[in-house]
Scaffold this motif. Structure first.
Motif, mmCIF file in Angstrom:
data_model
loop_
_atom_site.group_PDB
_atom_site.id
_atom_site.type_symbol
_atom_site.label_atom_id
_atom_site.label_comp_id
_atom_site.label_asym_id
_atom_site.label_seq_id
_atom_site.Cartn_x
_atom_site.Cartn_y
_atom_site.Cartn_z
ATOM 1 N N ALA A 14 22.051 40.940 55.430
ATOM 2 C CA ALA A 14 21.270 39.862 54.802
ATOM 3 C C ALA A 14 21.141 40.116 53.297
ATOM 4 O O ALA A 14 21.243 39.185 52.488
ATOM 5 C CB ALA A 14 19.885 39.760 55.445
ATOM 6 N N LEU A 15 20.944 41.377 52.909
ATOM 7 C CA LEU A 15 20.783 41.693 51.485
ATOM 8 C C LEU A 15 22.102 41.592 50.733
ATOM 9 O O LEU A 15 22.126 41.258 49.551
ATOM 10 C CB LEU A 15 20.196 43.103 51.314
ATOM 11 C CG LEU A 15 18.744 43.274 51.757
ATOM 12 C CD1 LEU A 15 18.318 44.733 51.660
ATOM 13 C CD2 LEU A 15 17.794 42.401 50.929
ATOM 14 N N ASP A 16 23.208 41.874 51.419
ATOM 15 C CA ASP A 16 24.513 41.837 50.763
ATOM 16 C C ASP A 16 25.048 40.416 50.589
ATOM 17 O O ASP A 16 26.029 40.212 49.874
ATOM 18 C CB ASP A 16 25.547 42.645 51.567
ATOM 19 C CG ASP A 16 25.305 44.143 51.448
ATOM 20 O OD1 ASP A 16 24.472 44.541 50.620
ATOM 21 O OD2 ASP A 16 25.947 44.909 52.183
ATOM 22 N N SER A 17 24.460 39.466 51.285
ATOM 23 C CA SER A 17 24.992 38.105 51.191
ATOM 24 C C SER A 17 24.026 37.238 50.381
ATOM 25 O O SER A 17 22.851 37.563 50.264
ATOM 26 C CB SER A 17 25.178 37.530 52.584
ATOM 27 O OG SER A 17 23.938 37.092 53.076
ATOM 28 N N PRO A 18 24.536 36.149 49.799
ATOM 29 C CA PRO A 18 23.671 35.334 48.945
ATOM 30 C C PRO A 18 22.463 34.785 49.707
ATOM 31 O O PRO A 18 21.383 34.652 49.163
ATOM 32 C CB PRO A 18 24.578 34.195 48.483
ATOM 33 C CG PRO A 18 25.971 34.629 48.786
ATOM 34 C CD PRO A 18 25.900 35.616 49.901
ATOM 35 N N SER A 19 22.644 34.456 50.992
ATOM 36 C CA SER A 19 21.506 33.979 51.764
ATOM 37 C C SER A 19 21.592 34.507 53.191
ATOM 38 O O SER A 19 22.673 34.624 53.774
ATOM 39 C CB SER A 19 21.462 32.456 51.783
ATOM 40 O OG SER A 19 22.294 31.945 52.789
#
Lengths: 257, 257
Positions: free
Chosen positions: B204-209
């Protein structure tokens, strides 16, 4: 060296292919109806690829990493002979594999898999089931080559694990998504909330139970803030509903501690 | 060197005391009605401590890190003169500070604080509000000494941030807690699920949303698994209710993507 064929080309298939490709087992083929995705995985791990049922390779273990619904029918499509055939689904019973398969099993990783992410399987719990000792031994051997956390679990236990995982993973992720969605609606950058998410999880992982480190208006039974927040969500009746129910459940759970 | 007094001895007070104690500002005193906790923090950061209203120290900035409900009344208890007085609550409006305070403000860290955890404040967003430029400047100066992410936000914006934070932090943590609670009920170790939680958040943190990386039966609209899970929760009507509502909300949101 035991030979493995992976059936499927989704996120679980991709993660297992990478892990097996790097292990002492021989990954001989990716069999996938989706030719393009099958070939992409096969290229990445340097093994063969097939989409024609007649061309499926001989192997000692077939791992069916396909959608839950596809398991029963697809498992009927082949004569697997004496090979071990296992699916990877949390909520599909062992008995849903085709009756004529002699050595049937389950190989369930308690993890969330995302296309393109590289993931270390070594600390991921792998849950094994088989309809006989030969199958359990074969799957436990493969699992032990990939992870240090291998356990035997029957279909009922595995469904329970999957249910717990839906809350801890899918539903938790949705809470992040709702937080970000609200910020975006308010014209604020969704990234603002990332340090908060990072610390939320770090403290949950560092403590014996997430319940012990619960904070927030619901934990404090702060009626006033809860009321304000519910009012602010007047354009989102479904989020109002979630807010009320989750808050109540937090408070009910907290009281019992 | 500007002098700061922290009023309060909770988790936010502790974290701010540690951060200010290590900054170029002078932390002169912890004022706390809870003598024992106030002294523990004061000892840790080597500053004075008081619990008698007559003994509150002189300072340029008073930070009231107390519970939401305590803010109005406690802010009336002192004559702060020309000092800046700010509370740290997400959902308390600026106007709830006592009317006679001349320079009133808010100093809201978008973070979750837990007793005993050491926490780096430098990437935590700090939201500042003040009833005049003097106050805003003073609080922005202090905030800038603690974090690289300082923003001005009025009370309405801050309540919105707090609402988003309740979902992304408090509610997400509760989902971890429910997952662990279920495992414990089933006689399985709660730790089994930690690698899953770790990866859920990492992706979740590595992706934009977070919405973009949503997985699970609800995302796939897998009716069969949903039905099984809801049946398994028959002893927990409140969790059945959460399961149904969150699943529906995930599906409704996913369709829109």
């Amino acid at each position: 060296m035991k030979r493995v064929v992976i059936i499927g080309s989704g996120n679980v298939a991709e993660a297992l292919a990478k892990a097996i490709g790097a292990s002492r087992y021989e990954l001989v083929q990716i069999y996938a109806r989706n030719r393009e995705r099958g070939q992409a995985i096969a290229r990445a791990v340097r093994c063969a690829c097939a989409d024609d049922p007649k061309r499926i390779a001989e192997a000692d273990i077939y791992l069916m990493a396909v959608s839950d619904r596809a398991v029963p029918k697809l498992s009927e499509s082949f004569d697997f002979g004496d090979a071990v055939v296992a699916h990877t689904a949390g909520s599909v019973a062992l008995g849903e594999l085709a009756p004529r398969i002699r050595n049937k099993g389950v190989f369930y990783p308690l993890q969330t898999f995302t296309a393109g992410r590289s993931l270390e399987l070594s600390d991921v719990p792998l849950f094994i089931e088989g309809n006989n000792d030969f199958t359990v031994d074969a799957l436990a051997g493969l699992a032990g080559a990939l992870s240090t956390r291998v356990r035997i679990a029957d279909s009922r236990q595995r469904m329970r694990l999957h249910l717990a995982a839906v809350f801890a993973c899918n539903f938790a992720n949705h809470m992040f998504a709702v937080g970000q969605q609200l910020l975006q609606e308010y014209g604020l950058p969704a990234d603002l909330i990332k340090p908060l998410i990072r610390e939320t999880v770090a403290k949950a992982l560092d403590s014996p139970s997430a319940a012990a480190v619960q904070t927030g208006p619901a934990r404090r039974n702060d009626y006033r803030t809860r009321h304000k927040h519910i009012e602010m969500l007047h354009n989102h009746p479904e989020l109002q509903n979630l807010y009320k129910n989750i808050s109540l459940n937090i408070w009910e759970t907290s009281k019992k501690i």
